[in-house]
Design an enzyme around this catalytic site. Sequence first.
Site, mmCIF file in Angstrom:
data_model
loop_
_atom_site.group_PDB
_atom_site.id
_atom_site.type_symbol
_atom_site.label_atom_id
_atom_site.label_comp_id
_atom_site.label_asym_id
_atom_site.label_seq_id
_atom_site.Cartn_x
_atom_site.Cartn_y
_atom_site.Cartn_z
ATOM 1 C CG HIS A 62 35.341 48.189 44.904
ATOM 2 N ND1 HIS A 62 34.889 47.603 46.056
ATOM 3 C CD2 HIS A 62 36.238 47.306 44.376
ATOM 4 C CE1 HIS A 62 35.496 46.423 46.215
ATOM 5 N NE2 HIS A 62 36.295 46.222 45.205
ATOM 6 C CD GLU B 22 42.969 46.380 40.171
ATOM 7 O OE1 GLU B 22 43.458 45.870 41.180
ATOM 8 O OE2 GLU B 22 42.069 45.845 39.501
ATOM 9 C CE LYS C 190 34.297 42.861 44.106
ATOM 10 N NZ LYS C 190 35.530 42.343 44.318
ATOM 11 C CE LYS D 219 41.493 42.873 37.707
ATOM 12 N NZ LYS D 219 41.863 43.127 39.103
ATOM 13 C CE LYS E 217 40.676 50.422 48.887
ATOM 14 N NZ LYS E 217 42.005 49.835 48.940
ATOM 15 C CG ASP F 112 36.458 42.326 40.130
ATOM 16 O OD1 ASP F 112 36.175 41.747 41.187
ATOM 17 O OD2 ASP F 112 37.617 42.694 39.843
ATOM 18 N NE ARG G 125 37.757 20.741 48.552
ATOM 19 C CZ ARG G 125 37.146 21.176 47.463
ATOM 20 N NH1 ARG G 125 36.025 20.679 47.100
ATOM 21 N NH2 ARG G 125 37.657 22.132 46.723
HETATM 22 C C1 BG6 Z 1 38.816 43.603 44.410
HETATM 23 C C2 BG6 Z 1 38.713 43.086 43.001
HETATM 24 O O1 BG6 Z 1 37.553 43.844 44.934
HETATM 25 O O2 BG6 Z 1 39.563 44.806 44.433
HETATM 26 C C3 BG6 Z 1 40.095 42.915 42.388
HETATM 27 O O3 BG6 Z 1 38.037 41.849 42.989
HETATM 28 C C4 BG6 Z 1 40.918 44.163 42.543
HETATM 29 O O4 BG6 Z 1 39.982 42.556 41.016
HETATM 30 C C5 BG6 Z 1 40.879 44.646 43.990
HETATM 31 O O5 BG6 Z 1 42.247 43.880 42.136
HETATM 32 C C6 BG6 Z 1 41.604 45.963 44.144
HETATM 33 O O6 BG6 Z 1 41.610 46.351 45.481
HETATM 34 P P1 BG6 Z 1 42.535 47.543 45.986
HETATM 35 O O7 BG6 Z 1 42.167 47.727 47.401
HETATM 36 O O8 BG6 Z 1 43.947 47.098 45.771
HETATM 37 O O9 BG6 Z 1 42.199 48.711 45.119
#
Ligand code: BG6
Length: 491
Positions: free
Chosen positions: A244, A220, A152, A342, A186, A239, A45
């Site tokens: 994952h 993270e 997702k 996080k 990965k 998330d 947009r």
């Molecule tokens: C994403 C999440 O799927 O994966 C994020 O939505 C997260 O919150 C990210 O930071 C982390 O990805 P990676 O590959 O850096 O581990």
Amino acid sequence: MAGPSALVLFGVTGDLARKKLLPAVYDLANRGLLPPGFGLVGFARRDWAAEHFAELVEDAVKEHARTEFREDVWKQLLEGIRFVPGDLADNEAFERLKATLTDLDESQGTGGNHAFYLSVPPGAFDVAVAQLRRHGLANRPKGSWRRVVIEKPFGHDLASARQLERKLGRAFEPSSIFRIDHYLGKETVQNLLAFRFANTMFEPIWNRTYIDHVQITMAEDIGIEGRAGYYDGIGAARDVIQNHLVQLLALTAMEEPTSFGADNLSAEKRKVLAAARTPSDLDAHTVHGQYGAGWAGGREVPGYLEEQGIPADSRTDTFAAIRVDIDNRRWAGVPFYLRTGKRLPRRVTEVALNLRRAPHLPFNGTDVRSLGSNALVLRIQPDEGITLRFGAKVPATPMELRDVNMDFGYDSSFAESSPEAYERLLLDVLLGSEPLFPQPEEVELSWKLLDPVLERWANLGTAPDHYVSGTWGPQSAADMLARDGFSWRRP
Ligand code: BG6
């Protein structure tokens, strides 16, 4: 190498497109894996001229691509770059998109093969898919293909995930729908299959007889990084765990598939996920937490509730840990602990299989209490590799024991660097190769596993447990494991 094709990116102004998707397209081109006339169409947009969009792509590539910038590769890619301004609800914009794709088919030879990547908020999936269908973009002319890629979260719970599938299914054939879980792209995650099924040495211990418990961690150090709009109300469990970590669990625990084809692989993942369950006492075996102010990377950082765009009374989890049990012969009695958060001390993802202690330690007079249990740690990122931990005699002592590590590192063993997950996954979309994409049944099973936990947390009506930024999560997470006689690894 992909055949003649064009990729349409909806939501091309977003973070994912800039940091991951556009650089991945360039890296594929640079590696010679895209056809010479490849088409790349941005849809957003914004009232941009095509040149402005091309500059944005170039900046994203220069800043984030994995491989070096080469003028000749860039110039060739540029030939197929187009921009279509418009809103998802705008019929004229979709007609413009259709005309643009027809033009690419003629001028670049993209052959009517179009992939539509919906990098848009989940609330916009419906309208995007309906528009593709209405304007005939989802229908493939004979001899060509049309594919849709979604990110997702695949729904918010089981019911909404099913609803989303029904809508996608009205526009696209099942084999044309690609659900992205970038962890499956990965190298280290794919190596889980190689490690387990290409070797003889690990299979004999890969079961309840030798393994005591499994810890799957995705930590993270970053906070929500300006993603309040996406993250709040979703939280860590939806998330990360739902996709994952459940996929890592499935690949770690499943039986050997007949082949690595999509159907056979998914059949084994489904079987093990159907046998997975959370314990009935959810309060004792799950934890949700939220970071408060603290430290990250040597600087003071605000708490989640002080982040921009987060309501002061938000109960969103930024840390989640759950215990999963698997009711089958291989894993009965072996808890799998999944945790993510996080603002933890560092960025690290790993699958750690902790082995039982030796039934008898014949070291009279030696202190063996400090000896940990043997462990096999699959280091998914960032220090990619595998560690085997075992006890060894300390030299020059009568018989003092200490834990030592035997390491395999990708860096020292291979000259090739690992492609980014999105490179592999985008290429697979263009090739129509499905094994690295979760099937809808897997998505359903992971919601079935998680829904009771999310419901319980919502019904508790209390705030998630507090933890200080820069620590390994709330005290309740340590207590959860201590009750089972374990402690979390500090990777
Ligand atoms: C994403 C999440 O799927 O994966 C994020 O939505 C997260 O919150 C990210 O930071 C982390 O990805 P990676 O590959 O850096 O581990």
